[in-house]
Each structure stands twice: as structure tokens, then as C-alpha cells.
Design a protein around this motif. Sequence first.
Motif, PDB file in Angstrom:
ATOM      1  N   VAL A  52      -3.801  11.700  -4.095  1.00  0.00           N
ATOM      2  CA  VAL A  52      -3.133  10.566  -3.460  1.00  0.00           C
ATOM      3  C   VAL A  52      -4.024   9.991  -2.368  1.00  0.00           C
ATOM      4  O   VAL A  52      -4.775  10.735  -1.715  1.00  0.00           O
ATOM      5  CB  VAL A  52      -1.759  10.982  -2.868  1.00  0.00           C
ATOM      6  N   ASN A  53      -3.952   8.696  -2.191  1.00  0.00           N
ATOM      7  CA  ASN A  53      -4.643   8.031  -1.095  1.00  0.00           C
ATOM      8  C   ASN A  53      -3.857   6.788  -0.696  1.00  0.00           C
ATOM      9  O   ASN A  53      -3.615   5.899  -1.526  1.00  0.00           O
ATOM     10  CB  ASN A  53      -6.068   7.629  -1.499  1.00  0.00           C
ATOM     11  N   ALA A  54      -3.423   6.771   0.561  1.00  0.00           N
ATOM     12  CA  ALA A  54      -2.675   5.634   1.088  1.00  0.00           C
ATOM     13  C   ALA A  54      -3.585   4.837   2.019  1.00  0.00           C
ATOM     14  O   ALA A  54      -4.240   5.411   2.899  1.00  0.00           O
ATOM     15  CB  ALA A  54      -1.440   6.117   1.838  1.00  0.00           C
ATOM     16  N   SER A  55      -3.645   3.541   1.837  1.00  0.00           N
ATOM     17  CA  SER A  55      -4.528   2.707   2.644  1.00  0.00           C
ATOM     18  C   SER A  55      -3.912   1.319   2.843  1.00  0.00           C
ATOM     19  O   SER A  55      -3.067   0.886   2.048  1.00  0.00           O
ATOM     20  CB  SER A  55      -5.904   2.593   1.982  1.00  0.00           C
ATOM     21  N   PRO A  56      -4.296   0.598   3.917  1.00  0.00           N
ATOM     22  CA  PRO A  56      -5.319   1.000   4.899  1.00  0.00           C
ATOM     23  C   PRO A  56      -4.767   2.001   5.906  1.00  0.00           C
ATOM     24  O   PRO A  56      -3.562   2.180   6.024  1.00  0.00           O
ATOM     25  CB  PRO A  56      -5.667  -0.333   5.578  1.00  0.00           C
ATOM     26  N   GLU A  57      -5.672   2.634   6.609  1.00  0.00           N
ATOM     27  CA  GLU A  57      -5.315   3.591   7.658  1.00  0.00           C
ATOM     28  C   GLU A  57      -6.168   3.305   8.897  1.00  0.00           C
ATOM     29  O   GLU A  57      -7.405   3.363   8.798  1.00  0.00           O
ATOM     30  CB  GLU A  57      -5.574   5.019   7.186  1.00  0.00           C
ATOM     31  N   LEU A  92       1.231  -1.305   2.324  1.00  0.00           N
ATOM     32  CA  LEU A  92       0.451  -0.084   2.184  1.00  0.00           C
ATOM     33  C   LEU A  92       0.263   0.160   0.685  1.00  0.00           C
ATOM     34  O   LEU A  92       1.230   0.158  -0.076  1.00  0.00           O
ATOM     35  CB  LEU A  92       1.195   1.092   2.824  1.00  0.00           C
ATOM     36  N   THR A  93      -0.967   0.348   0.269  1.00  0.00           N
ATOM     37  CA  THR A  93      -1.262   0.625  -1.150  1.00  0.00           C
ATOM     38  C   THR A  93      -1.496   2.117  -1.330  1.00  0.00           C
ATOM     39  O   THR A  93      -2.332   2.714  -0.637  1.00  0.00           O
ATOM     40  CB  THR A  93      -2.498  -0.155  -1.617  1.00  0.00           C
ATOM     41  N   VAL A  97      10.639   7.854  -2.766  1.00  0.00           N
ATOM     42  CA  VAL A  97      10.716   6.420  -2.502  1.00  0.00           C
ATOM     43  C   VAL A  97      10.854   5.641  -3.810  1.00  0.00           C
ATOM     44  O   VAL A  97      11.664   4.732  -3.925  1.00  0.00           O
ATOM     45  CB  VAL A  97       9.475   5.950  -1.722  1.00  0.00           C
ATOM     46  N   LYS A  98      10.083   6.001  -4.799  1.00  0.00           N
ATOM     47  CA  LYS A  98      10.120   5.342  -6.105  1.00  0.00           C
ATOM     48  C   LYS A  98       9.411   6.213  -7.131  1.00  0.00           C
ATOM     49  O   LYS A  98       8.741   7.195  -6.777  1.00  0.00           O
ATOM     50  CB  LYS A  98       9.476   3.956  -6.041  1.00  0.00           C
ATOM     51  N   THR A  99       9.566   5.839  -8.406  1.00  0.00           N
ATOM     52  CA  THR A  99       8.859   6.516  -9.487  1.00  0.00           C
ATOM     53  C   THR A  99       7.822   5.572 -10.073  1.00  0.00           C
ATOM     54  O   THR A  99       8.119   4.408 -10.368  1.00  0.00           O
ATOM     55  CB  THR A  99       9.830   6.975 -10.584  1.00  0.00           C
ATOM     56  N   VAL A 100       6.603   6.075 -10.226  1.00  0.00           N
ATOM     57  CA  VAL A 100       5.480   5.294 -10.741  1.00  0.00           C
ATOM     58  C   VAL A 100       4.968   5.969 -12.005  1.00  0.00           C
ATOM     59  O   VAL A 100       4.910   7.202 -12.084  1.00  0.00           O
ATOM     60  CB  VAL A 100       4.355   5.201  -9.697  1.00  0.00           C
ATOM     61  N   LYS A 101       4.589   5.158 -13.018  1.00  0.00           N
ATOM     62  CA  LYS A 101       4.050   5.718 -14.252  1.00  0.00           C
ATOM     63  C   LYS A 101       2.535   5.645 -14.250  1.00  0.00           C
ATOM     64  O   LYS A 101       1.943   4.660 -13.815  1.00  0.00           O
ATOM     65  CB  LYS A 101       4.595   4.958 -15.463  1.00  0.00           C
ATOM     66  N   THR A 102       1.909   6.700 -14.759  1.00  0.00           N
ATOM     67  CA  THR A 102       0.450   6.694 -14.868  1.00  0.00           C
ATOM     68  C   THR A 102       0.007   5.715 -15.954  1.00  0.00           C
ATOM     69  O   THR A 102       0.703   5.529 -16.964  1.00  0.00           O
ATOM     70  CB  THR A 102      -0.088   8.096 -15.214  1.00  0.00           C
ATOM     71  N   LEU A 138      -2.655   6.082 -10.807  1.00  0.00           N
ATOM     72  CA  LEU A 138      -1.401   5.665 -10.179  1.00  0.00           C
ATOM     73  C   LEU A 138      -1.699   4.618  -9.112  1.00  0.00           C
ATOM     74  O   LEU A 138      -2.680   4.738  -8.375  1.00  0.00           O
ATOM     75  CB  LEU A 138      -0.699   6.860  -9.522  1.00  0.00           C
ATOM     76  N   LYS A 139      -0.830   3.620  -9.042  1.00  0.00           N
ATOM     77  CA  LYS A 139      -0.998   2.612  -7.993  1.00  0.00           C
ATOM     78  C   LYS A 139       0.327   1.907  -7.749  1.00  0.00           C
ATOM     79  O   LYS A 139       0.993   1.470  -8.688  1.00  0.00           O
ATOM     80  CB  LYS A 139      -2.057   1.585  -8.378  1.00  0.00           C
ATOM     81  N   THR A 140       0.696   1.795  -6.481  1.00  0.00           N
ATOM     82  CA  THR A 140       1.900   1.072  -6.104  1.00  0.00           C
ATOM     83  C   THR A 140       1.768   0.628  -4.658  1.00  0.00           C
ATOM     84  O   THR A 140       0.840   1.050  -3.951  1.00  0.00           O
ATOM     85  CB  THR A 140       3.162   1.934  -6.294  1.00  0.00           C
ATOM     86  N   THR A 141       2.685  -0.213  -4.202  1.00  0.00           N
ATOM     87  CA  THR A 141       2.666  -0.688  -2.820  1.00  0.00           C
ATOM     88  C   THR A 141       4.030  -0.468  -2.161  1.00  0.00           C
ATOM     89  O   THR A 141       5.074  -0.478  -2.835  1.00  0.00           O
ATOM     90  CB  THR A 141       2.316  -2.181  -2.740  1.00  0.00           C
ATOM     91  N   VAL A 142       3.993  -0.254  -0.862  1.00  0.00           N
ATOM     92  CA  VAL A 142       5.202  -0.095  -0.051  1.00  0.00           C
ATOM     93  C   VAL A 142       4.971  -0.789   1.289  1.00  0.00           C
ATOM     94  O   VAL A 142       3.831  -1.112   1.645  1.00  0.00           O
ATOM     95  CB  VAL A 142       5.537   1.396   0.193  1.00  0.00           C
ATOM     96  N   LYS A 143       6.042  -1.020   2.040  1.00  0.00           N
ATOM     97  CA  LYS A 143       5.932  -1.587   3.374  1.00  0.00           C
ATOM     98  C   LYS A 143       5.828  -0.466   4.402  1.00  0.00           C
ATOM     99  O   LYS A 143       6.624   0.479   4.391  1.00  0.00           O
ATOM    100  CB  LYS A 143       7.153  -2.458   3.694  1.00  0.00           C
ATOM    101  N   ALA A 144       4.867  -0.561   5.287  1.00  0.00           N
ATOM    102  CA  ALA A 144       4.689   0.457   6.328  1.00  0.00           C
ATOM    103  C   ALA A 144       5.751   0.291   7.400  1.00  0.00           C
ATOM    104  O   ALA A 144       6.018  -0.830   7.859  1.00  0.00           O
ATOM    105  CB  ALA A 144       3.301   0.334   6.937  1.00  0.00           C
ATOM    106  N   SER A 145       6.368   1.385   7.796  1.00  0.00           N
ATOM    107  CA  SER A 145       7.420   1.308   8.818  1.00  0.00           C
ATOM    108  C   SER A 145       7.201   2.300   9.963  1.00  0.00           C
ATOM    109  O   SER A 145       7.246   1.924  11.133  1.00  0.00           O
ATOM    110  CB  SER A 145       8.799   1.539   8.194  1.00  0.00           C
ATOM    111  N   VAL A 146       6.958   3.574   9.609  1.00  0.00           N
ATOM    112  CA  VAL A 146       6.767   4.601  10.642  1.00  0.00           C
ATOM    113  C   VAL A 146       5.630   5.527  10.222  1.00  0.00           C
ATOM    114  O   VAL A 146       5.243   5.585   9.045  1.00  0.00           O
ATOM    115  CB  VAL A 146       8.049   5.434  10.867  1.00  0.00           C
TER     116      VAL A 146
END
Length: 289
Positions: free
Chosen positions: A191-196, A204-205, A243-248, A254-262
Motif C-alpha cells: 500500500v502507498n497513500a500519497s501525497p504525504e 488522497l490516492t 472505507v471501501k472495496t477495490v478490485k485488483t 490497486l488504485k483508488t482515491t479518498v478525501k483526507a480528513s484526519v
Amino acid sequence: MRIRATVAAVTGALALSAFAVPAVQADEKPDAGLSVPSGAEIFGDAAGAPAAKARTAEVPVIKKVVVNGGKDIVVGTTAKKKFTVAVTASSPSGIADAYAFLWHGHIDEVDGVLVPVQDRGNCKVSSDRTTSTCTVSITVDPRSDDLYTSSLAGTWNVAAGALAATGSETDFIWREHQAKARVQRASQITVNASPEPVKKGKTLTVTGKLSRANWDTHTYKGYSGQPVKLQFRKKGSSTYTTVKTVKTNSTGNLKTTVKASVDGYWRYSFAGTSTTPAATAAGDFVDVK
């Protein structure tokens, strides 16, 4: 009688010597079409000979068979995997020996065998002297002919038998379908969440990859079309929530996006399949400004 097995010559009271095919060369893959042994083949010529005196045979009872401590057998691409098969059996005269091995395919067309490294089971007698638990060890080398193709992943049959301590080689029980065991291709997930860091409210991707051992090529390959959970753990918490389910995709990515909150940790978690074990990535911390 001692008949060469596909991958090993095994001897002893409950010898696995019944897979009657020529030994394969080191650079060849074993052919399918092996056969599971009969009781006479397992115990040797004496098992097929008539008894000197007519008597009632003492047939042991197999109470349970435990493979790898009850866990799936997970094999990667290079490291050898050692596991045990424990056979618990009883008979009025006690148990002289017990044995087991794993086989894959159909009873009339066996395409894989995993055999013990010793000739006899290591038996421990219970307090009543009629019951014993005999353990054999099996070592699987993914770079040998043990697992020569990835199609062998999944459910295997466990053949097991026990010999009564009567002194007669005819007092035995042997079952080709005594139990089931799963042999799986080891899995990895990243897993890798970016940017950081990321600003609050910004996108956030989260990328990653699910891969599993390929026994044909001895490498890890992407596992396509699999549902994977994206999970988040808030900083200071010990619990992840989905948060959600993603398919390979076709290459296991794997790749998806979310909104950064905390502030918190993001990870991917795969539940596993019959051929591949579960895998969970270490959390990737993201600082939200």
C-alpha cells in the motif's frame, strides 16, 4: 514389495511405495496418471498372502488426522515448507505404526503427491495403551517437482492408515480419502497513500498491489480480479475500519482515491481464496495538515 514413488522412495510398515511410475529425471515434470495404493501394496507382499491360521483380523480405527496443526499449508517461491501430519488411531492391541501422505487429483488420475521424509510415524502412546498419535513430517520444496505447477494449489486429499500392534501385517486400515488439506500459493500485498503530507479535504490516492507465488516461474505475479478492502485507522486508535472495496486490475494493481480528513494509517486487506491465503499490508501513515 517396494515400488518407487513419483518424488521419493518411501519405505516402512505403511510405505507410500504404491505410486507405481518410473522416477522422473531432475529436469522433467512428473506425469499425471498415478494411482493411489491398495492396502496390500502399502504393507508389502505379506498383506496379500493367506494367513497361516484362520482368525478375525484386528482392524484399527482412525480417530482423527491433523495436517499442519489445522492450518493451511502456504508455500512461496523459494523457501522450503515443512509441516506435520498427525494420525490418531486406536486398536485393542495398540498401534504399531501409522502413516499419511497428501495427494492431488482424482483417485484414477493423481497429478501430485507430497510424501513424508521418514519411513515410519513417530508414535506417542496414550495412557490406555490402545491409542497412539503418530506424526510424520513432510517438506515441500517449491523449486522441485513437489509443486511443479500453480494449478496444484487448493484442496488436497490426505491418505492415512494405521497398523495394529498384533505382529501381523494384515491387521491394518488404510483410507485414501481420510481427510482434506489446503495447499496455497503465498500472497503479498502493498500500500502507498500519497501525497504525504496532504491538506485536509484534498484528494488522497491510495495505490498497492496484490501478488501471489507462481510455482511455474518461481516468482510472484499479480492476482487479478480480486476484491480488496481499503481500511483506515485514525491516529491514536487501535481499530481499522473498512472505507471501501477495490478490485485488483489485470496485473494485480490497486488504485483508488479518498478525501483526507484526519491523521491516520491506510492499508489494503485481502480476505483470501481457496488457493491463496489472506494478506494485509502494514499501515501507511498520512499526516493531514
